[in-house]
Design a protein around this motif. Structure first.
Motif, PDB file in Angstrom:
ATOM      1  N   ALA A 261      31.820  29.715  38.962  1.00 27.49           N
ATOM      2  CA  ALA A 261      31.658  28.916  40.186  1.00 27.49           C
ATOM      3  C   ALA A 261      32.662  28.042  40.519  1.00 27.49           C
ATOM      4  N   HIS A 264      35.542  30.174  41.976  1.00 27.19           N
ATOM      5  CA  HIS A 264      35.227  30.517  43.174  1.00 27.19           C
ATOM      6  C   HIS A 264      35.286  29.818  44.655  1.00 27.19           C
ATOM      7  N   LEU A 265      35.101  28.539  43.899  1.00 28.82           N
ATOM      8  CA  LEU A 265      35.266  27.347  44.948  1.00 28.82           C
ATOM      9  C   LEU A 265      36.542  26.790  45.067  1.00 28.82           C
ATOM     10  N   HIS A 285      31.489  38.113  41.017  1.00 31.11           N
ATOM     11  CA  HIS A 285      30.980  38.515  42.390  1.00 31.11           C
ATOM     12  C   HIS A 285      29.547  37.992  42.610  1.00 31.11           C
ATOM     13  N   ALA A 288      29.356  34.272  42.926  1.00 30.67           N
ATOM     14  CA  ALA A 288      29.992  33.846  44.184  1.00 30.67           C
ATOM     15  C   ALA A 288      28.817  34.042  45.122  1.00 30.67           C
ATOM     16  N   GLU A 289      28.235  35.085  45.160  1.00 28.79           N
ATOM     17  CA  GLU A 289      27.140  35.431  46.241  1.00 28.79           C
ATOM     18  C   GLU A 289      26.050  34.517  46.216  1.00 28.79           C
ATOM     19  N   VAL A 291      26.221  31.362  44.975  1.00 26.87           N
ATOM     20  CA  VAL A 291      26.801  29.819  45.394  1.00 26.87           C
ATOM     21  C   VAL A 291      26.865  29.987  46.794  1.00 26.87           C
ATOM     22  N   ASP A 292      27.377  31.245  47.711  1.00 29.01           N
ATOM     23  CA  ASP A 292      27.498  31.026  48.913  1.00 29.01           C
ATOM     24  C   ASP A 292      26.195  31.065  49.495  1.00 29.01           C
ATOM     25  N   ARG A 293      25.354  32.087  49.218  1.00 24.78           N
ATOM     26  CA  ARG A 293      23.805  32.089  49.858  1.00 24.78           C
ATOM     27  C   ARG A 293      23.160  30.977  49.884  1.00 24.78           C
ATOM     28  N   GLY A 295      24.311  28.033  49.393  1.00 18.92           N
ATOM     29  CA  GLY A 295      25.005  26.776  50.036  1.00 18.92           C
ATOM     30  C   GLY A 295      25.084  25.663  49.167  1.00 18.92           C
TER      31      GLY A 295
END
Length: 297
Positions: A261, A264-265, A285, A288-289, A291-293, A295
């Motif tokens: 994480a 990725h950030l 991946h 990342a998904e 963490v992004d989803r 927020g």
């Protein structure tokens, strides 16, 4: 005196492949924790890979963290070592540098007895003068602290708190009761294991020692504050929202997931110390998904 309560955030320790700590990268991870208002920072815990760093590199990490925290947030620093004399020296280093407390695990290659662990902790507490939190982490040390042993250690001057894995929600009340009956009223009981921590807080745990908070302090603080307010419905809703992260932690370990994480950030460019390997690309991946989803950052 540090209170050993509230949210303690445990960041990774960015370092080169040969174990050289990157102070600038570490300070960049510490700064948002201070800004968010966590109650303490758990430096060089298992997530901080203390066991893989030399005494000199641990001190470099501590100096960087203390400099960035600037006295605004207390630093609890891992002081575990295989040898008692080494743990005493690390505790003395931590006290001299200005750490608020030490986090001491029962590290060993040869399985330890309760009496050996008691004598180890007694020597570190009396030989350093640093306030100590017992670090019960059987997943790595293969030693489990019983309520009886915790009760004995709680009588040692300078040993003030326990960090132990949060049991499942069905067991947590009984677990807490057994510990509470063994220790003085001012001895603090806190929990790790992010996926069970919310229910442990609601049951009466006084601190949450959190891997996720080392990177995502805001959602963890929201969960903690709801638990402290006794708002079970809100706490459970907030906790359920980050369940996908807890699922990744349980499947791949929190350490590996948090490293993925952080990369990725774009917060730091580092891998866990070998022989620990970074997660495979498909899993990164997935991290990342999530963490992004959610927020989370």
């Amino acid at each position: 005196m540090i209170s050993f309560t509230g949210l303690s955030a445990f960041p990774i320790t960015p370092a080169s492949p040969d174990g050289r700590v990157d102070p600038a990268a570490l300070r960049a991870l510490i700064a948002p924790l201070v800004t968010a208002g966590v109650d303490s920072i758990g430096l060089l815990g298992s997530t901080g890979t203390y066991a893989y760093l030399s005494r000199e590199e641990r001190r470099r990490a501590l100096d960087a963290a203390l400099d960035e925290a600037g006295g605004r947030v207390p630093i609890i620093v891992g002081i575990g070592a295989l040898r008692t004399d080494e743990a005493v020296a690390l505790a003395q280093d931590a006290r001299a540098a200005g750490a608020a407390a030490g986090l001491l695990a029962a590290m060993s290659y040869t399985p330890l007895t309760d009496e050996e662990v008691f004598e180890h902790f007694l020597a570190v507490a009396t030989g350093s003068g640093l306030p100590i939190c017992i670090y019960d982490n059987p997943g790595t040390t293969h030693f489990r602290f019983t309520p009886s042993l915790v009760g004995r250690l709680a009588q040692v001057p300078g040993i003030h708190a326990l960090k132990s894995p949060a049991p499942d929600p069905i067991s947590v009340a009984g677990h807490l009761d057994a510990l509470r009956r063994a220790v003085p009223a001012d001895f603090r009981l806190g929990f790790s294991g992010d996926w069970n921590a919310a229910e442990a807080l609601l049951a009466g745990g006084e601190a949450w020692y959190s891997v996720a908070a080392g990177l995502f302090p805001k959602p963890c603080l929201a969960i903690l504050r709801a638990a402290q307010a006794g708002d079970a419905a809100r706490m459970r809703a907030l906790d359920a929202r980050v369940q996908p992260l807890w699922d990744l932690f349980r499947e791949f370990t929190s350490l590996r997931v948090i490293y993925a994480a952080a990369e990725h950030l774009g917060l730091c460019r580092t891998d866990p110390p070998r022989p620990i390997l970074p997660l495979p690309e498909p899993v990164r991946h997935r991290v990342a998904e999530v963490v992004d989803r959610l927020g989370l950052a």
